[in-house]
Motif scaffolding. Sequence first.
Motif, mmCIF file in Angstrom:
data_model
loop_
_atom_site.group_PDB
_atom_site.id
_atom_site.type_symbol
_atom_site.label_atom_id
_atom_site.label_comp_id
_atom_site.label_asym_id
_atom_site.label_seq_id
_atom_site.Cartn_x
_atom_site.Cartn_y
_atom_site.Cartn_z
ATOM 1 N N GLN A 165 -3.999 3.178 -4.332
ATOM 2 C CA GLN A 165 -4.712 4.078 -3.428
ATOM 3 C C GLN A 165 -5.861 4.788 -4.144
ATOM 4 O O GLN A 165 -6.966 4.921 -3.608
ATOM 5 N N GLN A 166 -5.587 5.239 -5.367
ATOM 6 C CA GLN A 166 -6.620 5.945 -6.123
ATOM 7 C C GLN A 166 -7.748 5.004 -6.536
ATOM 8 O O GLN A 166 -8.929 5.363 -6.500
ATOM 9 N N ASN B 165 -8.652 2.304 -4.930
ATOM 10 C CA ASN B 165 -9.441 2.071 -3.715
ATOM 11 C C ASN B 165 -10.427 3.206 -3.493
ATOM 12 O O ASN B 165 -11.577 2.998 -3.120
ATOM 13 N N ALA B 166 -9.932 4.428 -3.707
ATOM 14 C CA ALA B 166 -10.779 5.593 -3.474
ATOM 15 C C ALA B 166 -11.966 5.597 -4.435
ATOM 16 O O ALA B 166 -13.091 5.909 -4.052
ATOM 17 N N GLY C 52 -14.785 4.766 -2.147
ATOM 18 C CA GLY C 52 -15.238 6.111 -1.797
ATOM 19 C C GLY C 52 -15.949 6.801 -2.946
ATOM 20 O O GLY C 52 -16.471 7.896 -2.785
ATOM 21 N N ALA D 71 -8.232 12.825 -8.937
ATOM 22 C CA ALA D 71 -7.190 12.253 -8.078
ATOM 23 C C ALA D 71 -5.815 12.773 -8.480
ATOM 24 O O ALA D 71 -4.944 12.990 -7.632
#
Length: 381
Positions: free
Chosen positions: A137-138, A140-141, A145, A357
Amino acid sequence: MKLSRKNFFKGLALGTISLPFLIRGLGGKNFAQEDSSNAPNVLTAKRYRWKMVTTWPPNFPIIGEACTKFAETVEAISGGRIQIRVYGGGELVPALEAFDTVRTGGAELGSGAAYYWAGKAPAAQFFASVPFGMNAQQLNAWLLGGEGMALWEELYRDFNLVPMPGGNTGVQMGGWFNREINSIADLKGLKMRIPGLGGKVLEKAGGTPVLLAGGEIYTGLERGVIDATEWLGPFHDTLMGFQEIAKYYYTPGWHEPGTMLEFFINKELYDGLPTDLQAILKTAALRVHVWTLSEMEAKNAEALTNLLQKGVDLRRFPDEVIEQMRAYTREVIDEITSSDPFSRKAYESYDAFRKKAANYSQITEKVFYDQIQRDATLNLG
Ligand code: CA
């Protein structure tokens, strides 16, 4: 694309020059129109027949299937304008030649994990997995993002490639061991199949990382050529049969907290594509990216249940071992970033994001995980 002699031959080499383009380019202006009544789809839309070379064994569960899924998705969304034939590692070229094959135009696109290319570009491993680094998830961020994707593209630009996220394994398991790991001293002399940065960290602990191809690991462990091996998670590990020959199954996979998989496409070819096809490729990759992680999570959870029912001895690395491996990891990363400028640049961005994060997940994910864990029944001590 303007037809010049240079582009023409380049196009042929990349397999991108379609029949109608050739006909028009060679002066047969009306020919395509006349003939289109017989075969409109062939002669009115430019079509592409591509090869994808991968680093995975043919039809490798989930990860190899993801490549087929990517090809099917691209074909469906493009209405058949792009058709991709997927080759497993060794079918067209050896697995670890996929990168060079695509960048030099021997195939149009490929699938792998960026840490395989660390020998060509040390920074590549930051786009796959870093021990004690970011989870799926991190990561991906950071990529989607944050600055990650632009850095990855910058790195691959020099290799005439465009990277795309192509799945994530999720947190991997620590591996299968035939000796108990109670202290850092137990890693001394340990022969373990553990590639990449994790292998370098093990080396600092006095162990020996052993390189074995996928097909050789089971026999190696069974015959004592190695004392331990990591692979992926419960689903893939069960398929390898490690539970039959190893005494202990350790968590966590400190060395691979969320390994990013990738698709890469020849950049010259990509840049020459109509923008709708470029968007289709990126959209298909994202779809598969999500599918792969979801499939991993679902299948791993089920496989873990089955392994426990079979009586697998699940262990957790002692905190002392984890702390020492963290310290060794910092040394390994320092060595890379101090000798390679792009690694320094990429890791600075990675690490700054990782720290932010960490703070954010401390007050969100971590707090909520305590709630999720109320239904967990394992006792790892
Ligand atoms: Ca692994």
